[in-house]
Design an enzyme around this catalytic site. Structure first.
Site, PDB file in Angstrom:
ATOM      1  N   TYR A  33      -6.721   6.721   0.478  1.00 55.54           N
ATOM      2  CA  TYR A  33      -7.491   7.935   0.216  1.00 55.54           C
ATOM      3  C   TYR A  33      -7.473   8.783   1.485  1.00 55.54           C
ATOM      4  CZ  TYR A  33     -10.927  11.120  -1.570  1.00 55.54           C
ATOM      5  OH  TYR A  33     -11.533  12.260  -2.022  1.00 55.54           O
TER       6      TYR A  33
ATOM      7  N   LYS B 127       7.825   4.410   2.563  1.00 56.02           N
ATOM      8  CA  LYS B 127       9.237   4.066   2.840  1.00 56.02           C
ATOM      9  C   LYS B 127       9.514   2.700   2.200  1.00 56.02           C
ATOM     10  CE  LYS B 127      10.187   6.689   6.978  1.00 56.02           C
ATOM     11  NZ  LYS B 127       8.885   7.291   7.277  1.00 56.02           N
TER      12      LYS B 127
ATOM     13  N   GLU C  95       0.853  -1.198   0.000  1.00 61.15           N
ATOM     14  CA  GLU C  95       0.000   0.000   0.000  1.00 61.15           C
ATOM     15  C   GLU C  95       0.882   1.239   0.000  1.00 61.15           C
ATOM     16  OE1 GLU C  95      -3.191   0.486   3.203  1.00 61.15           O
ATOM     17  OE2 GLU C  95      -1.817   2.099   3.740  1.00 61.15           O
TER      18      GLU C  95
ATOM     19  N   GLY D 148     -13.547   5.383   6.890  1.00 54.74           N
ATOM     20  CA  GLY D 148     -12.731   6.562   7.172  1.00 54.74           C
ATOM     21  C   GLY D 148     -12.971   7.023   8.597  1.00 54.74           C
TER      22      GLY D 148
HETATM   23  C1  LIG Z   1      -6.555  -2.126   5.456  1.00 55.82           C
HETATM   24  C2  LIG Z   1      -6.993  -0.750   5.880  1.00 55.82           C
HETATM   25  C3  LIG Z   1      -6.887   0.317   4.981  1.00 55.82           C
HETATM   26  C4  LIG Z   1      -7.301   1.611   5.352  1.00 55.82           C
HETATM   27  N1  LIG Z   1      -7.179   2.641   4.457  1.00 55.82           N
HETATM   28  C5  LIG Z   1      -7.620   3.873   4.792  1.00 55.82           C
HETATM   29  C6  LIG Z   1      -7.557   4.960   3.864  1.00 55.82           C
HETATM   30  O1  LIG Z   1      -7.077   4.818   2.725  1.00 55.82           O
HETATM   31  N2  LIG Z   1      -8.011   6.185   4.245  1.00 55.82           N
HETATM   32  C7  LIG Z   1      -8.550   6.379   5.499  1.00 55.82           C
HETATM   33  O2  LIG Z   1      -8.967   7.506   5.785  1.00 55.82           O
HETATM   34  N3  LIG Z   1      -8.631   5.374   6.400  1.00 55.82           N
HETATM   35  C8  LIG Z   1      -8.175   4.131   6.086  1.00 55.82           C
HETATM   36  N4  LIG Z   1      -8.256   3.111   6.997  1.00 55.82           N
HETATM   37  C9  LIG Z   1      -8.776   3.397   8.337  1.00 55.82           C
HETATM   38  C10 LIG Z   1     -10.304   3.220   8.457  1.00 55.82           C
HETATM   39  O3  LIG Z   1     -10.963   4.172   7.667  1.00 55.82           O
HETATM   40  C11 LIG Z   1     -10.672   3.371   9.935  1.00 55.82           C
HETATM   41  O4  LIG Z   1     -10.152   2.311  10.687  1.00 55.82           O
HETATM   42  C12 LIG Z   1     -12.146   3.613  10.254  1.00 55.82           C
HETATM   43  O5  LIG Z   1     -12.212   4.030  11.614  1.00 55.82           O
HETATM   44  C13 LIG Z   1     -13.039   2.374  10.129  1.00 55.82           C
HETATM   45  O6  LIG Z   1     -13.223   2.023   8.841  1.00 55.82           O
HETATM   46  P1  LIG Z   1     -14.014   0.648   8.471  1.00 55.82           P
HETATM   47  O7  LIG Z   1     -14.153   0.633   7.030  1.00 55.82           O
HETATM   48  O8  LIG Z   1     -13.407  -0.491   9.159  1.00 55.82           O
HETATM   49  O9  LIG Z   1     -15.441   1.007   9.151  1.00 55.82           O
HETATM   50  P2  LIG Z   1     -16.747   0.155   9.457  1.00 55.82           P
HETATM   51  O10 LIG Z   1     -16.652  -1.229   8.939  1.00 55.82           O
HETATM   52  O11 LIG Z   1     -17.911   0.967   9.041  1.00 55.82           O
HETATM   53  O12 LIG Z   1     -16.715   0.074  11.040  1.00 55.82           O
HETATM   54  C14 LIG Z   1     -16.495   1.226  11.839  1.00 55.82           C
HETATM   55  C15 LIG Z   1     -16.997   0.972  13.259  1.00 55.82           C
HETATM   56  O13 LIG Z   1     -18.425   0.940  13.262  1.00 55.82           O
HETATM   57  C16 LIG Z   1     -18.899  -0.298  13.771  1.00 55.82           C
HETATM   58  N5  LIG Z   1     -20.092  -0.618  12.955  1.00 55.82           N
HETATM   59  C17 LIG Z   1     -20.111  -1.038  11.680  1.00 55.82           C
HETATM   60  N6  LIG Z   1     -21.393  -1.174  11.251  1.00 55.82           N
HETATM   61  C18 LIG Z   1     -22.184  -0.802  12.284  1.00 55.82           C
HETATM   62  C19 LIG Z   1     -23.603  -0.706  12.485  1.00 55.82           C
HETATM   63  N7  LIG Z   1     -24.454  -1.024  11.505  1.00 55.82           N
HETATM   64  N8  LIG Z   1     -24.058  -0.290  13.671  1.00 55.82           N
HETATM   65  C20 LIG Z   1     -23.216   0.050  14.678  1.00 55.82           C
HETATM   66  N9  LIG Z   1     -21.865  -0.025  14.564  1.00 55.82           N
HETATM   67  C21 LIG Z   1     -21.361  -0.443  13.381  1.00 55.82           C
HETATM   68  C22 LIG Z   1     -17.758  -1.283  13.619  1.00 55.82           C
HETATM   69  O14 LIG Z   1     -17.819  -2.315  14.579  1.00 55.82           O
HETATM   70  C23 LIG Z   1     -16.553  -0.367  13.849  1.00 55.82           C
HETATM   71  O15 LIG Z   1     -16.339  -0.175  15.226  1.00 55.82           O
HETATM   72  C24 LIG Z   1      -7.832   1.823   6.670  1.00 55.82           C
HETATM   73  C25 LIG Z   1      -7.910   0.743   7.568  1.00 55.82           C
HETATM   74  C26 LIG Z   1      -7.499  -0.520   7.186  1.00 55.82           C
HETATM   75  C27 LIG Z   1      -7.582  -1.664   8.177  1.00 55.82           C
END
Ligand SMILES: Cc1cc2nc3c(=O)[nH]c(=O)nc-3n(C[C@H](O)[C@H](O)[C@H](O)COP(=O)(O)OP(=O)(O)OC[C@H]3O[C@@H](n4cnc5c(N)ncnc54)[C@H](O)[C@@H]3O)c2cc1C
Length: 317
Positions: free
Chosen positions: A50, A305, A18, A125
C-alpha cells in the site's frame, strides 16, 4: 484461507512474494502477465503493498508554489480482487496507519472482507516524502499495534461508535513487520522487540521480516524473538539485488547492512547485468540455507521484477 493455516498445514517451505501496484496511469496487465510464470511455484498467497499519499509542489505562473497531495501507486484493493479472481490465490493487502483515520480504516477493512480477503499485513507506514517524521492522521493510529487492535476488535464484532452493539465479526488473519536489523527509529533492538510483542499481544499471528542479506541476522532475530516470548511464525523476506545503485540505496532506504562476502562480489561488477547475476546467486544460496533451517515460507520482494524472483525460485523450489 489464512496465511497461518497455510504455514501450519505443511512440513515443506512455501514460496510467496510481494508486488507493488503499478504507477498511477499504467495498466494492471503488465503486472499480472509478469507474475504469471511465478504461479509455477504454487504461492499460497501474494502480498500487495500500500502506498500512501506523497506531496509535491506545483509552480504557478505568478511564481507561487502550490502543495499537492497525490498517490503514485493507488489500486491495492483492486489488485487484490484481480489476483484472487485470475489466479485463485489468496491476496494479502498491506494496510497502513499513515494516511488513514480510524473510520477510513474500518471502511477499508469492510470492503476487503466483503471481496473475500482473509489476511492483512498491518503496518504503520512512513512519513510522506518531504516530511521528517511520521505523524498520525487526525483520528488515526500512531503505531501498528493500535491498527492491529482495531482489526482484532472487528474480528470480535466491535465497530467504531457502536459501544454496545456487537456487529458482524470479521475473521482477519493479521500479520505484522519485524526487523532483524532493528527498525531505524527504535533506540535498541530490545526496545523494538518489546513493541513487536505488543503487536502480537494485540492480535497479530505472524511476522514478516524486512529484507536481509545475511542469514545469521535472521537466525539471531528468531532466537531473540522467541526469548521475548513470541511464538508466531516468522517469515523471512528476501530480495535479490539487481542494480549497482542498490548497493547504496538498499542500506540507505531499509537501514540494513550488506555482508562483506557479498560486497566483494558486487565490487567486481561492471554493470547491472553483472550485479543481477551476483544478486540471483546470492539469493539462491540464502534461500537454500533458510529452507534447510526450516522456514515456513520464503517471501520475495519482487519490486515488480518477477523475472529475477523466477530465476531464484527455479533453483530452490
Ligand atoms: C514486510 C514489510 C512490509 C511493508 N510494507 C509496506 C507497505 O506496503 N507500505 C508502506 O508504506 N510501508 C511498508 N513497509 C514499511 C513500514 O511501513 C515502515 O518500516 C514503518 O517505518 C514501520 O512500520 P511498522 O509497522 O513496523 O511500525 P511500528 O510497529 O508501529 O513501529 C514503528 C516504530 O515505532 C516504535 N514503536 C512501536 N510502538 C511504540 C510505542 N508504543 N511507543 C514508542 N515507540 C513505539 C517501534 O519500535 C518502531 O521503531 C513494510 C515493511 C515491512 C518490514
Amino acid at each position: 484461507m489464512k496465511v497461518t493455516e497455510y504455514l501450519k498445514n505443511t512440513d515443506k517451505t512455501h514460496f510467496s512474494f510481494e508486488i507493488l501496484p503499478p504507477l498511477k496511469g499504467q495498466s494492471l496487465t503488465n503486472l499480472l502477465e509478469g507474475i504469471t510464470p511465478l504461479m509455477e511455484f504454487n504461492p499460497p498467497f501474494i502480498d500487495v503493498t500500500y502506498h500512501r499519499e506523497e506531496y509535491m509542489y506545483k509552480k504557478h505562473a505568478n511564481g507561487l508554489l502550490e502543495k499537492i497531495s497525490t498517490r503514485k501507486r493507488p489500486g491495492t484493493v483492486g489488485i487484490c480482487a484481480a489476483i484472487m479472481n485470475k489466479f485463485k490465490v489468496d491476496a494479502v493487502p498491506h494496510l497502513l496507519c499513515g494516511g488513514f483515520s480510524k473510520e477510513e480504516t474500518e471502511n477499508a477493512l469492510i470492503d476487503l472482507y466483503f471481496i473475500g480477503v482473509e489476511n492483512v499485513l498491518a503496518l504503520r507506514g512512513d512519513a510522506p516524502k518531504l516530511e521528517p517524521n511520521f505523524v498520525a492522521n487526525k483520528d488515526g493510529h500512531q503505531f501498528a499495534s493500535e491498527l492491529v487492535a482495531q482489526i482484532t476488535g472487528m474480528n470480535q464484532g466491535k465497530y467504531l461508535h457502536d459501544e454496545t452493539e456487537i456487529g458482524f465479526q470479521t475473521d482477519f488473519c493479521i500479520g505484522v513487520a519485524g526487523y532483524p536489523e532493528k527498525h531505524f527509529e527504535a533506540p535498541s533492538l530490545n526496545f523494538d522487540l518489546k513493541k513487536l510483542k505488543a503487536k502480537i499481544d494485540a492480535g497479530a499471528t505472524y511476522i514478516v521480516t524486512q529484507m536481509f542479506f545475511d542469514n545469521q541476522k535472521y537466525f539471531d532475530f528468531v532466537e531473540k524473538v522467541r526469548a521475548a516470548g513470541i511464538n508466531v511464525p516468522i517469515i523471512p523476506g528476501l530480495k535479490p539485488i539487481t542494480t549497482l545503485s542498490q548497493m547504496v540505496n538498499l542500506p540507505k532506504m531499509f537501514f540494513l547492512d550488506l555482508p562483506d562476502d557479498l560486497m566483494v562480489e558486487l565490487e567486481k561488477c561492471k554493470n547491472n547485468a553483472d550485479v543481477k547475476e551476483v544478486g540471483i546467486e546470492w539469493a539462491i544460496q540464502q534461500s537454500k540455507e533458510l529452507v534447510k533451517y526450516g522456514v515456513p515460507t520464503l517471501h520475495y520482494y519482487t519490486m515488480s521484477k518477477a523475472d529475477t524472483t523466477y530465476k531464484v525460485a527455479k533453483e530452490v523450489f
